[in-house]
Write a protein that holds these residues in place. Structure first.
Motif, PDB file in Angstrom:
ATOM      1  N   GLY A   1       0.801  -1.209   0.000  1.00  0.00           N
ATOM      2  CA  GLY A   1       0.000   0.000   0.000  1.00  0.00           C
ATOM      3  C   GLY A   1       0.836   1.262   0.000  1.00  0.00           C
ATOM      4  N   TYR A   2       2.015   1.214  -0.662  1.00  0.00           N
ATOM      5  CA  TYR A   2       2.857   2.402  -0.720  1.00  0.00           C
ATOM      6  C   TYR A   2       2.100   3.581  -1.317  1.00  0.00           C
ATOM      7  N   THR A   3       2.259   4.741  -0.713  1.00  0.00           N
ATOM      8  CA  THR A   3       1.769   5.999  -1.272  1.00  0.00           C
ATOM      9  C   THR A   3       2.816   7.078  -1.007  1.00  0.00           C
ATOM     10  N   LEU A   4       2.778   8.118  -1.811  1.00  0.00           N
ATOM     11  CA  LEU A   4       3.684   9.236  -1.600  1.00  0.00           C
ATOM     12  C   LEU A   4       3.432   9.883  -0.249  1.00  0.00           C
ATOM     13  N   ARG A   5       2.178   9.954   0.146  1.00  0.00           N
ATOM     14  CA  ARG A   5       1.836  10.540   1.442  1.00  0.00           C
ATOM     15  C   ARG A   5       2.483   9.757   2.577  1.00  0.00           C
ATOM     16  N   LEU A   6       2.432   8.422   2.495  1.00  0.00           N
ATOM     17  CA  LEU A   6       3.058   7.579   3.520  1.00  0.00           C
ATOM     18  C   LEU A   6       4.558   7.830   3.568  1.00  0.00           C
ATOM     19  N   GLU A   7       5.190   7.927   2.418  1.00  0.00           N
ATOM     20  CA  GLU A   7       6.627   8.147   2.367  1.00  0.00           C
ATOM     21  C   GLU A   7       7.012   9.473   3.020  1.00  0.00           C
ATOM     22  N   LYS A   8       6.254  10.511   2.744  1.00  0.00           N
ATOM     23  CA  LYS A   8       6.533  11.815   3.344  1.00  0.00           C
ATOM     24  C   LYS A   8       6.336  11.785   4.856  1.00  0.00           C
ATOM     25  N   GLU A   9       5.321  11.052   5.313  1.00  0.00           N
ATOM     26  CA  GLU A   9       5.070  10.937   6.752  1.00  0.00           C
ATOM     27  C   GLU A   9       6.226  10.225   7.443  1.00  0.00           C
TER      28      GLU A   9
END
Length: 219
Positions: free
Chosen positions: A48-56
């Motif tokens: 469930g990778y997302t850019l939002r998760l990465e930034k968090e």
């Protein structure tokens, strides 16, 4: 992606020499203990990778990591390099300009699989002054040449690839895959040690010295 199976430590030298004679761009190397692993950044392997998760993830590292740093990093690229170095999932992959260092990381960890050294002509070095946002591109890959922010990166001739789509693994015809059969792993470790490539030199701190001594006396 060309695949070459090495039958001895000497063959590693011969294949590296061939690559340097045939490639027009400087080469970078990545050692992986299991040849089945894909060239995908750690954060891109998240379910469930997302850019939002990465930034968090990076934001939380800044909050929790700052008390342990001697100085505040200059920008988000330096934050990413430090985070990657300490095991945080990021969009970076570790590479080196030294093929023997890559060989060490290929054979260091225990595995029942064959190991591999990837050799890749380096894409262009990223100008972090022009590209200030580590999340600013939508595709492609660049090379990040980090400042030697700690002794380990310097000792390992460390470099990173930046993956603008972290969930996608690298598939390039220009990459060569040097396979080290599992039965040669111990021989490679011993030969690399005679070249001064071991835990004590690549991890220039007390942890590295302790691990090197343990390996040296438990062979």
């Amino acid at each position: 992606m060309a695949r070459i199976t090495l039958n001895s430590f000497l063959e590693l030298h011969k294949e590296i020499e061939k690559l340097h004679n045939t490639k027009t761009s400087p080469l970078i190397y990545r050692g992986v203990k299991d040849q089945r692993y894909k060239l995908t950044p750690k954060v891109g392997r998240f379910n469930g990778y997302t850019l939002r998760l990465e930034k968090e993830i990076l934001h939380l590292f800044k909050i929790h990591g700052m008390p342990f740093l001697e100085r505040e990093p200059d920008d988000d690229w330096e934050w990413l390099a430090i985070a990657q170095h300490h095991g945080l999932p990021t969009r970076l992959l570790d590479w080196t300009s030294n093929p023997l260092v890559a060989a060490f990381f290929a054979v260091e960890g225990e595995t029942e699989a064959d190991s591999v050294i990837y050799a890749m002509p380096a894409p262009s070095i990223l100008d972090t002054k022009a590209t200030t946002n580590p999340f600013g591109k939508s595709s492609g890959m660049d090379v990040l040449q980090p400042f030697h922010i700690n002794k380990r990166i310097a000792a390992q001739s460390g470099m990173f690839t930046v993956h603008w789509k972290p969930a996608q693994h690298i598939m390039r015809n220009t990459i060569d895959k040097l396979v080290i059969p599992k039965y040669l792993r111990d021989e490679f470790k011993g030969r690399l040690s005679t070249y001064g490539i071991h835990q004590g030199t690549l991890f220039p701190d007390l942890d590295g010295q302790a691990r090197y001594i343990e390996w040296l006396k438990d062979r």
